[in-house]
Enzyme design. Sequence first.
Site, short mmCIF file in Angstrom:
data_model
loop_
_atom_site.label_atom_id
_atom_site.label_comp_id
_atom_site.label_asym_id
_atom_site.label_seq_id
_atom_site.Cartn_x
_atom_site.Cartn_y
_atom_site.Cartn_z
N ARG A 130 2.08 9.00 -7.59
CA ARG A 130 2.59 7.71 -8.04
C ARG A 130 3.40 7.77 -9.32
O ARG A 130 4.44 7.13 -9.44
CB ARG A 130 1.41 6.76 -8.25
N LEU B 26 -11.08 3.61 -4.89
CA LEU B 26 -12.25 3.11 -4.16
C LEU B 26 -13.34 4.16 -4.20
O LEU B 26 -14.53 3.85 -4.33
CB LEU B 26 -11.87 2.78 -2.71
N SER C 69 0.80 -1.23 0.00
CA SER C 69 0.00 0.00 0.00
C SER C 69 0.83 1.28 0.00
O SER C 69 1.84 1.38 0.69
CB SER C 69 -0.90 0.02 1.22
#
Lengths: 637, 247
Positions: free
Chosen positions: A331, A442, A285
């Site tokens: 990221r 999500l 994660s």
Amino acid sequence: MKKLNAKIPEGKLEEKWRNYQLRSKLINPANKKKLNVIVVGSGLSGAGAAATLAELGYDVQCFCYQDSARRAHSVAAQGGINAAKNYQHDGDSVWRMFYDTLKGGDFRSREANTYRLAELSAPLIDHFTQQGVPFAREYGGVLVNRSFGGVQVQRTFYARGQTGQQLLLAAYAQLYKMIRAEKVTMHTRTEMLDLVLVDGKARGIIARNLVTGEIQRYAADAVVLATGGYSRVFRLSTLAIGCNGSAIWKAHKRGALFAAPSFTQIHPTALPQSSEAQSKLTLMSESLRNDGRIWVPKRKDDPRRANDIPEDERDYYLERRYPSFGNLAPRDIASRAAKERIDAGHGVGRLKNAVYLDFRHAIERFGLDTIRDRYGNLFTMYRKITGVDAYREPMQISPAAHFSMGGLWVDYELMTTIPGLYAIGECNFSDHGANRLGANSLLQASVDGYFILPNTINNYLAAELGAEQITTDHPAFAEVEEEVRAHINRILNVNGHKTVDHFHRELGKVMWRECAMSRTRLGLERAIRQIESIREDFWSSVKVTGTGEELNPELEKALRLANFLELGLLMCTDALQREESCGAHFREEYQTEEGEALRVDEDYGYVSAWEYADGTFKLHREELHFEFVQPTVRSYK
Amino acid sequence: MRVRFRIWRQDNARVKGGFRDYEVDGLNEDMSLLEALDHLNEQLVLRDEKVVAFEYDCREGICGQCGVFVNGRAHGPHANMTTCQLHLRSFADGDTITIEPWRAAAFPVIKDLIVDRSAFDRIIRQGGYISAKTGTAPEANAIPVGKEVADRAMDAAACIGCGACVATCKNSSAALFTAAKINHLNTLPQGKPEQHRRVSDMVQQMEEEGFGHCSFTGACEVECPEGISVANIAEMNARYLKAKLFG
């Protein structure tokens, strides 16, 4: 094809969603019963949509390829879900979250969609809390937050390192609640193989029962695709082995435009590849970057063990290059920075393909118990897979293919260019632009399924109420079914001498080399030629044993790979056409002197939406208009 | 590295199955057991044989889809681990590795190593949820939940639904699975309004599915990949009693 119309509602940014709802057509409860909706996929977006549509009164059929709806890959999301609650009193707001997401995506998404994502985030946390998601709490009973990449506030809600699992199980439970109420029919172990159109509208699907091999027809008034991401095109990825792009690819070939296919995210913190036989790269994660520090040895090919390398011989390269965001750089940037160090000879591990993620300072500062409380299950997972205790020595991590920002083009209502066909969750292109921020996945899957689609599908279905009832006896179903059967037979009859996995490895290598963290014109042109030749070889040399009339895992894999071989071509075509760098799409020809992405807004300030035209791809452009913010150079320094 | 796989082969639920041996070479200890099976399957294809059907999806221990008996233990030789997390470094060169499906009347074999676990879904269907329609929720911080309570709910909620608890139990009891879901929801204030109905309906469904009774051997918690405590079963029984008395 007519001009792309995103159907953005009028008004100020904060009023658009309300204005939309005020004007959208409603259907009375008695009439909703008469309308049938197919939902393909039972992950967070699919299960949420199926349950909510059923609560509203629609008759729903839901499909998944797994043995249970609870397996969908939303289950594997670890770190959390973002929401603009401002519980931490740290200056957060809907506007700031909207701006962070738009900037995180390098200004390649729509303002209105991105704003709606932020706007609906707060009620979503209320919703999941009420459904029994055991979010992390303070001793006093209020909810806890943590930070994620690309953001300077704490807005991430989490349930240990299993947030995706807990949200998915909540959605799955609601789905089964509606199955008990006999408003949803669930078809597990059933895979959609094609889409059926009648008079240009989506009217059903052809699916294969994966246990018996039976080819089945299902008709509906609307079809919703919630089939997740397609990063298994790289073969090695953080996705589940069964994740595939087949449903959206078939829809694309039936006329749905495919947007930004080459925008795929490479996650900076996965476990490195250890051998050719590896089937999967396990994600660690992003939340670990809250407390873990990323470094490589300053000396090239340093043979010493991590703990033997003194502090002043370590290069904390993210902290060095991006002092204001440090280890929480987004990221795309963190992955590229890791690649740069690895390529420069500073990689660590047996194959020199990793960097260190070190918790030593965090453990010294907060104590072992706190770190265990925050990330315990991730450390346990790391030990199970690698055999290494990360409380004592740093983790070794490496970039891996992860999320697809690209997907079927959808308008503000989440409808594709095929009337009556919707795409929700990761399988659409909507909110993340060219790079997704951590813990927004999500969120998007959930708001699409629970909040947005159930309030937009009525606007289409209202007009379908009086329309002619289409059943599976319609000739269009027979026609598509015949094509599906022919396609299966063709694969089974090649009877060559190479396995499906062989071709998947070949495709994965090309995609990873030429269409991942950094891309060049020459490389992409080469990739297109190579993929074409792999595809030809596939159709002349693949071998699939067993028959179509039984449970046949090789056949399932072959059918999925046949689609990936075409999707890979489109991804390279898209990456080649976009002569700029933005977010995860980094063209080496377009970079600053410091090696940062160089966007070309004048020429590429649009969403690329590709039309399938008999084996070739035709570009359509949806111009992005920034009314409320000015795109700036994206800096995390 | 070289191993001999002894694998249960069964074409479908209607025919009898049996073990078959496969010598597999060219493996290395960093491969997971499932990757070794992938490797075997590629060889079978090239030999014109049908592949071994086995379940998997996420291959990182969270989806719960994988799960086989390895050398007589659910999910293999280690405690609290899924099959996909098992690597060949846990075996020695030349070992025989016996692989068979979950054995339980309520989990009929579909093919080879694949069983039907839909009984679990039907237990959830009978109340493993909180009845709250989308759009009806109060503000998330309006109902405080203490950290200890949230942590206890999370401990139970971590269940991945793999079925190892059933497979390893000599009675094929689904008590740990059922208890985990009941305790997750009944521990939280949001789950209280339906607590009695939930425990009654879910326990009744568990019995109808043909799972055996729990005799508290504790075997389940050893194999549970999430380490869910057998104490959950005692808690469920207490809740069940309460539901019968006051529900």
